[in-house]
Design a protein around this motif. Structure first.
Motif, PDB file in Angstrom:
ATOM      1  N   SER A  39       1.170  -1.424  -0.319  1.00 44.49           N
ATOM      2  CA  SER A  39      -0.439   0.125   0.166  1.00 44.49           C
ATOM      3  C   SER A  39       0.930   1.103  -0.057  1.00 44.49           C
ATOM      4  N   THR A  40       1.689   1.405   0.630  1.00 45.11           N
ATOM      5  CA  THR A  40       3.034   2.488   0.232  1.00 45.11           C
ATOM      6  C   THR A  40       3.861   2.937  -0.842  1.00 45.11           C
ATOM      7  N   VAL A  63       4.398  -4.118  -7.812  1.00 41.86           N
ATOM      8  CA  VAL A  63       3.885  -3.144  -7.106  1.00 41.86           C
ATOM      9  C   VAL A  63       4.916  -2.378  -5.753  1.00 41.86           C
ATOM     10  N   TYR A  64       6.000  -2.476  -5.909  1.00 45.64           N
ATOM     11  CA  TYR A  64       7.121  -1.813  -4.790  1.00 45.64           C
ATOM     12  C   TYR A  64       8.585  -1.807  -5.635  1.00 45.64           C
TER      13      TYR A  64
END
Length: 125
Positions: A39-40, A63-64
Motif C-alpha cells: 500500500s506504500t 507493486v514495489y
C-alpha cells in the motif's frame, strides 16, 4: 569510547520472560498477522519477460521498487533463480530492468487469491 559506540562485553540488561501472561496475551493477538507493504507504492502495470530470450511477455504489476529490488505481482508461475526483465512506462518512456527472481509466494490478499496472483521479489542488475 565515543557516545556513538555501544559499550562492549557483558550480558544485556534486558531479560524476557516468555511465559509472562501479559506477553503471551500480546503474542496470541498477533499470531495471524502477515506484513504486506504494497500500500506504500502505487502499482504500475508492467510486462514480464521470463528467461534470457525474447519470448512472449506476461502481464503483471510492479507493486514495489527500491534500488536493487523489484516486487512484481503476476498470475504467471516463475521459478526461483529465473532471469526476468520487467518493462514499464515511466515518465512517458519505456523503462526495462533485468534481474533474477530470489523469492516468491502466492498472494495473501483475498483479491490475489481469487485471481491466482503470485508475488515475486526480483534483485535487479
Amino acid at each position: 569510547m565515543s557516545h556513538f559506540e555501544k559499550p562492549r562485553g557483558g550480558p544485556s540488561g534486558n531479560t524476557v520472560d516468555w511465559n509472562d501472561p501479559h506477553l503471551q496475551s500480546l503474542l496470541s493477538k498477533t499470531e495471524g498477522w502477515s506484513l504486506d507493504n504494497r500500500s506504500t507504492f502505487t502499482p504500475l502495470p508492467c510486462e514480464i519477460h521470463v528467461g534470457w530470450g525474447a519470448g512472449a511477455c506476461r502481464p503483471g504489476s510492479l507493486v514495489y521498487e527500491q534500488p536493487g529490488v523489484l516486487v512484481v505481482a503476476t498470475q504467471a508461475i516463475i521459478p526461483m533463480g529465473e532471469q526476468m526483465r520487467v518493462d514499464r512506462i515511466q515518465g512517458g518512456a519505456l523503462r526495462s530492468t533485468w534481474g533474477v527472481v530470489v523469492d516468491g509466494r502466492e498472494g495473501r490478499r483475498d483479491d490475489d487469491r481469487a485471481r491466482g496472483v503470485h508475488i515475486y521479489w526480483v534483485h535487479s542488475r
